[in-house]
Scaffold this motif. Structure first.
Motif, PDB file in Angstrom:
ATOM      1  N   ILE B 103       0.873  -1.178   0.000  1.00 59.49           N
ATOM      2  CA  ILE B 103       0.000   0.000   0.000  1.00 59.49           C
ATOM      3  C   ILE B 103       0.901   1.217   0.000  1.00 59.49           C
ATOM      4  CG2 ILE B 103      -1.785   1.264   1.254  1.00 59.49           C
ATOM      5  CD1 ILE B 103      -2.493  -1.403   2.615  1.00 59.49           C
ATOM      6  N   PHE B 104       0.636   2.139  -0.919  1.00 60.33           N
ATOM      7  CA  PHE B 104       1.530   3.283  -1.075  1.00 60.33           C
ATOM      8  C   PHE B 104       1.006   4.499  -0.342  1.00 60.33           C
ATOM      9  CE2 PHE B 104       2.210   0.486  -4.630  1.00 60.33           C
ATOM     10  CZ  PHE B 104       3.575   0.435  -4.717  1.00 60.33           C
ATOM     11  N   GLN B 105       1.902   5.506  -0.270  1.00 60.97           N
ATOM     12  CA  GLN B 105       1.580   6.700   0.487  1.00 60.97           C
ATOM     13  C   GLN B 105       0.471   7.529  -0.135  1.00 60.97           C
ATOM     14  OE1 GLN B 105       4.937   9.192   1.206  1.00 60.97           O
ATOM     15  NE2 GLN B 105       3.736  10.826   2.096  1.00 60.97           N
ATOM     16  N   ASP B 106       0.592   7.799  -1.414  1.00 66.42           N
ATOM     17  CA  ASP B 106      -0.274   8.793  -2.024  1.00 66.42           C
ATOM     18  C   ASP B 106      -1.422   8.114  -2.770  1.00 66.42           C
ATOM     19  OD1 ASP B 106      -1.491  10.816  -3.301  1.00 66.42           O
ATOM     20  OD2 ASP B 106       0.295  11.623  -4.272  1.00 66.42           O
ATOM     21  N   PRO B 107      -2.626   8.119  -2.193  1.00 64.06           N
ATOM     22  CA  PRO B 107      -3.719   7.418  -2.848  1.00 64.06           C
ATOM     23  C   PRO B 107      -4.177   8.114  -4.120  1.00 64.06           C
ATOM     24  CG  PRO B 107      -4.545   8.614  -0.947  1.00 64.06           C
ATOM     25  CD  PRO B 107      -3.055   8.788  -0.957  1.00 64.06           C
ATOM     26  N   TYR B 108      -3.687   9.338  -4.362  1.00 67.19           N
ATOM     27  CA  TYR B 108      -4.049  10.019  -5.603  1.00 67.19           C
ATOM     28  C   TYR B 108      -3.185   9.535  -6.751  1.00 67.19           C
ATOM     29  CZ  TYR B 108      -6.843  13.065  -2.744  1.00 67.19           C
ATOM     30  OH  TYR B 108      -7.791  13.522  -1.878  1.00 67.19           O
ATOM     31  N   ALA B 109      -1.961   9.103  -6.438  1.00 71.09           N
ATOM     32  CA  ALA B 109      -1.039   8.708  -7.497  1.00 71.09           C
ATOM     33  C   ALA B 109      -1.033   7.203  -7.714  1.00 71.09           C
ATOM     34  CB  ALA B 109       0.375   9.177  -7.157  1.00 71.09           C
ATOM     35  N   SER B 110      -1.616   6.433  -6.800  1.00 70.19           N
ATOM     36  CA  SER B 110      -1.462   4.985  -6.937  1.00 70.19           C
ATOM     37  C   SER B 110      -2.710   4.293  -7.488  1.00 70.19           C
ATOM     38  CB  SER B 110      -1.045   4.370  -5.596  1.00 70.19           C
ATOM     39  OG  SER B 110      -1.930   4.725  -4.577  1.00 70.19           O
ATOM     40  N   LEU B 111      -3.685   5.073  -7.951  1.00 68.97           N
ATOM     41  CA  LEU B 111      -4.840   4.465  -8.621  1.00 68.97           C
ATOM     42  C   LEU B 111      -4.906   5.020 -10.042  1.00 68.97           C
ATOM     43  CD1 LEU B 111      -7.522   4.859  -5.798  1.00 68.97           C
ATOM     44  CD2 LEU B 111      -6.335   2.780  -6.446  1.00 68.97           C
ATOM     45  N   ASN B 112      -5.058   4.146 -11.020  1.00 70.98           N
ATOM     46  CA  ASN B 112      -5.135   4.596 -12.407  1.00 70.98           C
ATOM     47  C   ASN B 112      -6.451   5.346 -12.632  1.00 70.98           C
ATOM     48  OD1 ASN B 112      -5.385   4.858 -15.168  1.00 70.98           O
ATOM     49  ND2 ASN B 112      -4.354   2.916 -15.581  1.00 70.98           N
ATOM     50  N   PRO B 113      -6.375   6.645 -12.983  1.00 70.34           N
ATOM     51  CA  PRO B 113      -7.610   7.444 -13.087  1.00 70.34           C
ATOM     52  C   PRO B 113      -8.524   6.993 -14.215  1.00 70.34           C
ATOM     53  CG  PRO B 113      -5.729   8.686 -13.911  1.00 70.34           C
ATOM     54  CD  PRO B 113      -5.182   7.432 -13.285  1.00 70.34           C
ATOM     55  N   ARG B 114      -8.018   6.212 -15.153  1.00 70.29           N
ATOM     56  CA  ARG B 114      -8.853   5.802 -16.288  1.00 70.29           C
ATOM     57  C   ARG B 114      -9.507   4.441 -16.072  1.00 70.29           C
ATOM     58  NH1 ARG B 114      -7.461   8.648 -21.078  1.00 70.29           N
ATOM     59  NH2 ARG B 114      -5.971  10.261 -20.541  1.00 70.29           N
ATOM     60  N   TRP B 115      -9.211   3.824 -14.952  1.00 69.52           N
ATOM     61  CA  TRP B 115      -9.793   2.508 -14.691  1.00 69.52           C
ATOM     62  C   TRP B 115     -10.939   2.633 -13.709  1.00 69.52           C
ATOM     63  CZ3 TRP B 115      -6.108  -2.227 -14.133  1.00 69.52           C
ATOM     64  CH2 TRP B 115      -5.340  -2.341 -15.281  1.00 69.52           C
ATOM     65  N   LYS B 116     -11.934   1.781 -13.878  1.00 72.95           N
ATOM     66  CA  LYS B 116     -12.994   1.731 -12.879  1.00 72.95           C
ATOM     67  C   LYS B 116     -12.480   1.013 -11.636  1.00 72.95           C
ATOM     68  CE  LYS B 116     -17.031   2.151 -15.681  1.00 72.95           C
ATOM     69  NZ  LYS B 116     -17.917   1.486 -16.603  1.00 72.95           N
ATOM     70  N   VAL B 117     -13.079   1.354 -10.496  1.00 72.16           N
ATOM     71  CA  VAL B 117     -12.633   0.797  -9.227  1.00 72.16           C
ATOM     72  C   VAL B 117     -12.640  -0.733  -9.261  1.00 72.16           C
ATOM     73  CG1 VAL B 117     -13.279   0.567  -6.814  1.00 72.16           C
ATOM     74  CG2 VAL B 117     -13.222   2.815  -7.868  1.00 72.16           C
ATOM     75  N   ARG B 118     -13.652  -1.320  -9.904  1.00 67.06           N
ATOM     76  CA  ARG B 118     -13.714  -2.790  -9.957  1.00 67.06           C
ATOM     77  C   ARG B 118     -12.456  -3.354 -10.609  1.00 67.06           C
ATOM     78  NH1 ARG B 118     -18.117  -3.493 -12.616  1.00 67.06           N
ATOM     79  NH2 ARG B 118     -19.452  -4.201 -10.934  1.00 67.06           N
ATOM     80  N   ASP B 119     -12.062  -2.762 -11.755  1.00 68.89           N
ATOM     81  CA  ASP B 119     -10.908  -3.275 -12.489  1.00 68.89           C
ATOM     82  C   ASP B 119      -9.620  -3.085 -11.685  1.00 68.89           C
ATOM     83  OD1 ASP B 119     -12.648  -3.857 -14.533  1.00 68.89           O
ATOM     84  OD2 ASP B 119     -12.431  -1.863 -15.410  1.00 68.89           O
TER      85      ASP B 119
END
Lengths: 330, 331
Positions: B103-119
């Motif tokens: 689990i990384f520090q910055d939750p804004y940078a560690s989720l791909n903004p173009r993917w849906k949460v499920r994916d």
């Protein structure tokens, strides 16, 4: 010494008109800061703490603007001044320390020139005198070998040293008020302790009033004389730091204190404030805190939250936390 | 109890030399930065081991080496008895890898903004061809979000909610060991409390083992079973958080404890610590802390102290006994 507070903010409101609605990041804030006093402004992100600081120093970015209330600096109104008049005050009467010391210094100019520039702009002194004072200022904030390092560039300093330079910059024109916006957030704990001790010593010696904006309750507890807790643009609670943090009366302050881990509490489960701070466009009706408040009653949902003056001057709450300790102390 | 993770003499050097041509023209030597130097520790199964230190102390580098994002320069990391660096059997490596998550520090940078949460959540399983039917919804509810959130995109969530999504993703492959690199430093206190409580609950429910990396001693005290204090890439002290708070043995730990702001420290006047972390490219000889240490003697300037056992803690200090004797906890 006079009785007039250095800074007096009365019912200050800031508005941002948007296409859908008018947002109020600061709503009817009132507080004073006396000479030599450190007022801590604490709150979570989006509470409007930086907005109040920027409103006082006149650095609100359009379309944000002051929509009501007064700001008095040493008894004179400054919220209705022109841009030119405000420029004279900024740096001269009010100094500012920003969070990130790397971006608040110009990387292309030696720090000495940045210091003398400020002094030449505001004080009636010559270049040689300004340089002498710049060295003295750097010496005062604890930069070793100030005379040799005055021609160094910002990148030649470490983060903590850079923040010292920024503090020297804020104090070099001897302002009566310094606004420090998260001055230690980007620094390590040991360096943070140095910077806090420095800020405190300088203010005590010069009688400068300080508005210390931070999200760190520990820093506030150790540094501030009084503390203002902000929630969703409003003042939730204000008072002497030991009373507000030690015996909170607003349910939000109580929740904040409970959710901050402390070494003395060991592995106890942290108190949780349910939910998250509402977005400015979607403030709930009534008191902005009521959906998360454990003590909320019907009138909290109906009537907008009171101001601190309307209550006992401390907590802006219809049903403040009854704390037996406080009663005993009173 | 068995050690799930064993770290032995872990060292990582980074090459920070100027480019080749500059080196030739300007006759500069190669420069090496030692980010982690001979660090050894064990993490027992089902416990939380915390690494605490200031910036530049090498805590994130160790975390990355444990999950395999960086290779060690020297030393070894064994997870479930398998050394991922040298193990010849690919199937074994694969089995261990799926037991490790981060689990990384910055939750804004560690989720791909173009993917849906499920994916995002099912990817660790989908990438291995596992069955992901209904998995995202179940995990979202376990981390305190609603099943409907699986259809949304990351920008629709606040920082705390995003960190919950990161936790859900880390749980998807049913790992045994999770490396948490400053999981709450980007969050507000009230949200931090929610995430820390959630992590404690999940640890109980799934029997997880955490490596918890943080710069915040109070958070570490709250979460950890064992704390390792790092300074300039070296492990200087290791103890339980209770022991560390009551009887810190290394002068650096004592300095950290003294300078951490306290919630009840109203108007506390402290003599702030002197100096800053030295340049890791040219670390001081002997003990790395000696230029700032009030107890330093000549031996500290020449001989690097080894970790040794002193009443229930491991300390790397020549003068630990004196340090314990003269320490008085802050009022």
């Amino acid at each position: 010494m006079t009785d007039i507070p250095v800074l007096s903010v009365r019912n200050l409101s800031v508005e941002i008109p948007t296409r859908d609605a008018v947002l109020k990041p600061v709503d009817q804030m009132s507080y004073d800061i006396a000479r030599g006093e450190i007022l801590g402004v604490v709150g979570e992100s989006g509470a409007g703490k930086s907005m109040t600081g920027n409103a006082v120093i006149g650095l609100l970015d359009r379309p944000a603007h002051i929509s009501g209330g007064e700001i008095l600096l040493n008894g004179k109104r400054i919220d209705n001044l022109s841009l030119g008049q405000m420029r004279k005050i900024r740096g001269r009467e009010i100094g500012m320390v920003f969070q990130d010391p790397l971006t608040s210094l110009n990387p292309l100019i030696p720090i000495g020139d940045q210091l003398t520039e400020t002094m030449l702009a505001h004080l009636d002194i010559g270049a040689a005198e300004a340089r002498k004072r710049a060295i003295a200022a750097l010496d005062e904030v604890g930069i070793p070998g100030a005379a040799e390092r005055i021609d160094s560039y910002p990148h030649e300093f470490s983060g903590g040293m850079r923040q010292r330079v920024v503090i020297a910059l804020a104090l070099c024109a001897e302002p009566s008020l310094v606004i420090a916006d998260e001055p230690t957030t980007a620094l390590d704990v040991s360096v943070q302790a140095q910077i806090i001790a420095l800020l405190r010593a300088l203010c005590r010696d010069r009688g400068t009033a300080v508005m210390l904006i931070t999200h760190d309750m520990g820093v506030i507890a150790e540094t501030a004389d009084r503390v203002a807790v902000m929630y969703a643009g409003r003042l939730a609670e204000i008072g002497p730091v030991a009373q507000v943090l030690g015996h909170p009366r607003h349910p939000y302050t109580e929740g904040l204190m409970g959710s901050t881990p402390a070494a003395s509490r060991g592995k106890q489960r942290l108190h949780q404030i349910p939910g998250a701070m509402p977005r400015l466009g979607h403030l709930p009706k009534g008191c902005a805190f009521h959906p998360r408040c454990p003590y909320a009653q019907d009138d909290c949902k109906r009537d907008p939250g009171p101001t601190t003056e309307a209550c006992d001057g401390r907590a802006a709450c219809w049903h403040p936390v009854e704390n037996p300790d406080v009663k005993a102390a009173e | 109890m068995t050690a799930l993770v064993t770290v032995r003499d872990l060292t990582r050097r980074f090459d920070v030399s100027k480019p080749w041509l500059n080196r030739v023209i300007e006759r500069l030597p190669k420069r090496k930065l030692v980010a982690v130097s001979k660090v050894s520790f064990d993490i027992e199964e089902g416990t939380t081991y915390a690494l605490v230190g200031e910036s530049g102390s090498g805590k994130s580098t160790i975390g990355k080496m444990l999950v395999g994002l960086l290779d060690p320069s020297e030393g070894a990391v064994e997870i479930e008895g398998v050394n991922l660096d040298t193990e010849p059997d690919a199937a074994k490596i694969d089995a261990v890898r799926s037991d490790i998550q981060m689990i990384f520090q910055d939750p804004y940078a560690s989720l791909n903004p173009r993917w849906k949460v499920r994916d995002i959540i099912v990817e660790p399983v989908a990438a291995r061809g596992g069955d992901t039917e209904g998995m995202a919804e179940k995990l979202l509810e376990q981390v305190g979000l609603s099943a409907d959130d699986a259809k949304k995109f990351p920008h629709e969530f606040s920082g705390g909610q995003r960190q919950r999504i990161c936790i859900a993703r880390a749980l998807a492959s049913e790992p045994k060991f999770i490396v948490c690199d400053e999981p709450t430093s980007a969050l507000d206190v009230s949200v931090q409390a929610q995430v820390l409580n959630l992590m404690s609950d999940l640890k109980e429910d799934f029997g997880l083992t955490y490596l918890f990396i943080s710069h915040d001693l109070t958070v570490v005290t709250h979460m950890a079973d064992t704390v390792g204090v790092l300074y300039l890439g070296r492990l200087v002290e290791e103890a339980s958080p209770e022991h560390l708070n009551a009887r810190p043995a290394h002068p650096y730990t004592q300095m950290l404890l003294d300078s951490a702001p306290r919630l009840d420290g109203f108007g506390r006047e402290i003599a702030p610590p002197q100096g800053e972390i030295p340049d890791p490219i040219n670390p001081p000889a002997g003990c790395a802390f000696n230029p700032r240490c009030p107890l330093a003697i000549d031996r500290c300037r020449t001989e690097r102290p080894e970790l040794r056992q002193i009443d229930g803690a491991r300390v790397a200090c020549h003068r630990a006994e004196e340090a314990i004797a003269q320490y008085s906890p802050p009022e």
